[in-house]
Motif scaffolding. Structure first.
Motif, PDB file in Angstrom:
ATOM      1  N   ASN A   1     -39.639  35.743  -4.015  1.00  0.00           N
ATOM      2  CA  ASN A   1     -38.231  35.555  -3.308  1.00  0.00           C
ATOM      3  C   ASN A   1     -38.662  34.091  -3.011  1.00  0.00           C
ATOM      4  O   ASN A   1     -39.474  33.755  -2.278  1.00  0.00           O
ATOM      5  N   ALA A   2     -37.552  33.182  -3.250  1.00  0.00           N
ATOM      6  CA  ALA A   2     -37.644  31.862  -2.913  1.00  0.00           C
ATOM      7  C   ALA A   2     -36.394  31.263  -2.773  1.00  0.00           C
ATOM      8  O   ALA A   2     -35.414  31.734  -3.351  1.00  0.00           O
ATOM      9  N   ARG A   3     -36.260  30.293  -2.044  1.00  0.00           N
ATOM     10  CA  ARG A   3     -34.921  29.547  -1.945  1.00  0.00           C
ATOM     11  C   ARG A   3     -34.923  28.583  -3.156  1.00  0.00           C
ATOM     12  O   ARG A   3     -36.035  27.617  -3.356  1.00  0.00           O
ATOM     13  N   LEU A   4     -33.634  28.441  -3.753  1.00  0.00           N
ATOM     14  CA  LEU A   4     -33.446  27.906  -4.771  1.00  0.00           C
ATOM     15  C   LEU A   4     -32.470  26.700  -4.463  1.00  0.00           C
ATOM     16  O   LEU A   4     -31.499  26.753  -3.875  1.00  0.00           O
ATOM     17  N   PHE A   5     -32.613  25.547  -5.366  1.00  0.00           N
ATOM     18  CA  PHE A   5     -31.900  24.250  -5.129  1.00  0.00           C
ATOM     19  C   PHE A   5     -31.618  23.718  -6.332  1.00  0.00           C
ATOM     20  O   PHE A   5     -32.439  23.497  -7.157  1.00  0.00           O
ATOM     21  N   ALA A   6     -30.348  23.824  -6.797  1.00  0.00           N
ATOM     22  CA  ALA A   6     -29.867  23.045  -8.156  1.00  0.00           C
ATOM     23  C   ALA A   6     -30.319  21.623  -8.288  1.00  0.00           C
ATOM     24  O   ALA A   6     -29.725  20.826  -7.587  1.00  0.00           O
ATOM     25  N   LEU A   7     -30.927  21.293  -9.303  1.00  0.00           N
ATOM     26  CA  LEU A   7     -31.082  19.852  -9.718  1.00  0.00           C
ATOM     27  C   LEU A   7     -31.150  19.633 -11.075  1.00  0.00           C
ATOM     28  O   LEU A   7     -32.059  20.046 -11.844  1.00  0.00           O
ATOM     29  N   HIS A   8     -30.121  18.950 -11.510  1.00  0.00           N
ATOM     30  CA  HIS A   8     -29.897  19.019 -12.767  1.00  0.00           C
ATOM     31  C   HIS A   8     -29.559  17.376 -13.384  1.00  0.00           C
ATOM     32  O   HIS A   8     -29.419  16.821 -12.546  1.00  0.00           O
ATOM     33  N   ASP A   9     -29.154  17.281 -14.435  1.00  0.00           N
ATOM     34  CA  ASP A   9     -28.914  15.794 -14.849  1.00  0.00           C
ATOM     35  C   ASP A   9     -27.545  15.365 -14.328  1.00  0.00           C
ATOM     36  O   ASP A   9     -27.561  14.224 -14.161  1.00  0.00           O
ATOM     37  N   HIS A  10     -26.754  16.198 -13.833  1.00  0.00           N
ATOM     38  CA  HIS A  10     -25.413  15.458 -13.287  1.00  0.00           C
ATOM     39  C   HIS A  10     -25.813  15.254 -11.884  1.00  0.00           C
ATOM     40  O   HIS A  10     -24.760  14.507 -11.308  1.00  0.00           O
ATOM     41  N   ASN A  11     -26.468  15.730 -11.122  1.00  0.00           N
ATOM     42  CA  ASN A  11     -26.788  15.526  -9.553  1.00  0.00           C
ATOM     43  C   ASN A  11     -28.056  14.823  -9.263  1.00  0.00           C
ATOM     44  O   ASN A  11     -28.229  14.637  -8.001  1.00  0.00           O
ATOM     45  N   GLU A  12     -28.997  14.766 -10.423  1.00  0.00           N
ATOM     46  CA  GLU A  12     -30.383  14.435  -9.819  1.00  0.00           C
ATOM     47  C   GLU A  12     -30.508  13.245  -8.944  1.00  0.00           C
ATOM     48  O   GLU A  12     -31.204  13.022  -7.882  1.00  0.00           O
TER      49      GLU A  12
END
Length: 291
Positions: A59-70
Motif C-alpha cells: 500500500n503506497a501513495r502514488l504520484f503520476a510522473l511521465h514525459d508530459h508533466n515531468e
C-alpha cells in the motif's frame, strides 16, 4: 570489500527503483523494501504500477510522473524531498531513465543537493546483450531509432563504422522497416540479434546476418510481436580496405604528380600501404568504367 545489507529508507532521498520487464520474480528484495516504505512513489503510469504493488500487497501513495508533466512536477517533488520525505521513482518496466521518464527530476535533484540512490535491477538492453553472443566489453546504447525512414537511415549511416556493439529498442510495427534499412545502410551481412519478449513466456532470441534475419521475421507474424531489443554487431574494418579519405587524396595528387609519387605521398599522409594505393590506381586505369 564489505557488503552493505542496509535496507532502511533515508529521509529526503530519491530512490531509482527498477521493476520487472516481464517476470515478476525478477524484482529485488531491496526494491520491495523501498516501495513498501517510501513516503511517495512517482510512477510513469499509476494504474500499471498500482497493479504491481497490489501483486506484492504494498500500500503506497502514488504520484503520476511521465514525459508530459515531468519538467513541471519536478520542482514539487523536490520540495517534498527537501521537507524530509523519501520518494521512489519507477517506470512501467525496467530501470527508470533508460528510455523512460526521470532525467529531469534526477538532474534537478542533483542540482538542488538532494540525495539520489540508484538500485540495480531489470534492464531490457543489458539483459538482451548478455545473451546475444556479441562483444559486450564495449557497447553503445542508442534507444529507439527515428520513426521515419529518412531519419532512421541517417542515424544508421552515421553509425555504420561504429566498432562497438550497438543496442536498439524497436516497436512491433516498425521492425520490418528497421531491418530493411539496416540491410541498406549496414550491409546484408551485418550480424544482428533480435531479442523478443525478454523474461516473458514467449521469450525468443534469434541472431543472423541482417538480411537473413529480415527474411526470418517475415516468415511468421508472431516473430515481430512484443517488446524487442536489437543487438547489432559492431563494424570490423577490412585490413586491406583503403579509407575513402586516402582515395580522395590519391585522386587529387594524381592530377599533378606521377602515380608512384602520388601513391607515396598519400601513403605517408594517411598511414596506408603505398603498394595497395598503387595497385588500386592501376586497376582504375584498366577499368575506365570505375574511374
Amino acid at each position: 570489500m564489505k557488503q552493505n545489507d542496509q535496507t532502511e529508507i533515508s529521509a529526503g532521498t530519491l530512490y531509482i527503483v527498477p521493476t520487472p520487464i516481464g517476470n515478476l520474480g525478477d524484482i529485488t528484495q531491496r526494491a520491495l523494501t523501498v516501495l513498501s516504505n517510501a513516503d511517495l512513489i512517482a510512477a510513469e503510469d499509476t494504474r500499471h504500477t498500482g497493479m504491481l504493488l497490489q501483486h506484492f500487497a504494498i500500500n503506497a501513495r502514488l504520484f503520476a510522473l511521465h514525459d508530459h508533466n515531468e519538467q513541471q512536477k519536478a520542482e514539487y517533488l523536490i520540495s517534498r524531498l527537501q521537507a524530509g520525505q523519501s520518494i521512489a521513482l519507477v517506470s512501467d518496466a525496467g530501470t527508470p531513465l533508460i528510455n523512460d521518464p526521470g532525467y529531469h527530476l534526477v538532474t534537478q535533484c542533483r542540482a538542488a543537493g538532494v540525495k539520489v540512490v540508484p538500485l540495480p535491477g531489470a534492464c531490457a538492453a543489458i539483459t538482451a546483450l548478455s545473451a546475444a553472443g556479441l562483444p559486450s566489453d564495449r557497447f553503445c546504447y542508442e534507444g529507439f531509432l527515428p520513426a521515419k525512414t529518412k531519419g532512421r537511415c541517417d542515424t544508421l549511416r552515421a553509425l555504420v563504422q561504429e566498432p562497438r556493439t550497438l543496442i536498439f529498442y524497436e516497436s512491433t510495427h516498425r521492425l520490418i522497416d528497421c531491418l530493411h534499412d539496416m540491410v541498406q545502410e549496414l550491409g546484408a551481412d551485418r550480424y544482428v540479434v533480435l531479442a523478443r519478449e525478454i523474461t516473458k513466456t514467449w521469450e525468443n532470441i534469434h541472431g543472423a546476418p541482417v538480411a537473413e534475419l529480415l527474411a526470418w521475421v517475415q516468415e511468421d507474424d508472431n516473430r515481430r510481436k512484443g517488446e524487442m531489443v536489437l543487438i547489432v554487431e559492431g563494424y570490423h574494418a577490412d585490413a586491406e580496405a583503403l579509407p575513402p579519405e586516402a582515395l580522395r587524396t590519391l585522386g587529387l595528387l594524381q592530377r599533378e604528380l606521377p602515380l608512384k609519387k602520388a601513391a607515396a605521398l598519400t601513403a605517408e599522409i594517411h598511414g596506408v600501404k603505398k603498394n595497395a594505393l598503387y595497385r588500386y590506381a592501376l586497376d582504375q586505369q584498366e577499368d575506365p568504367q570505375d574511374a
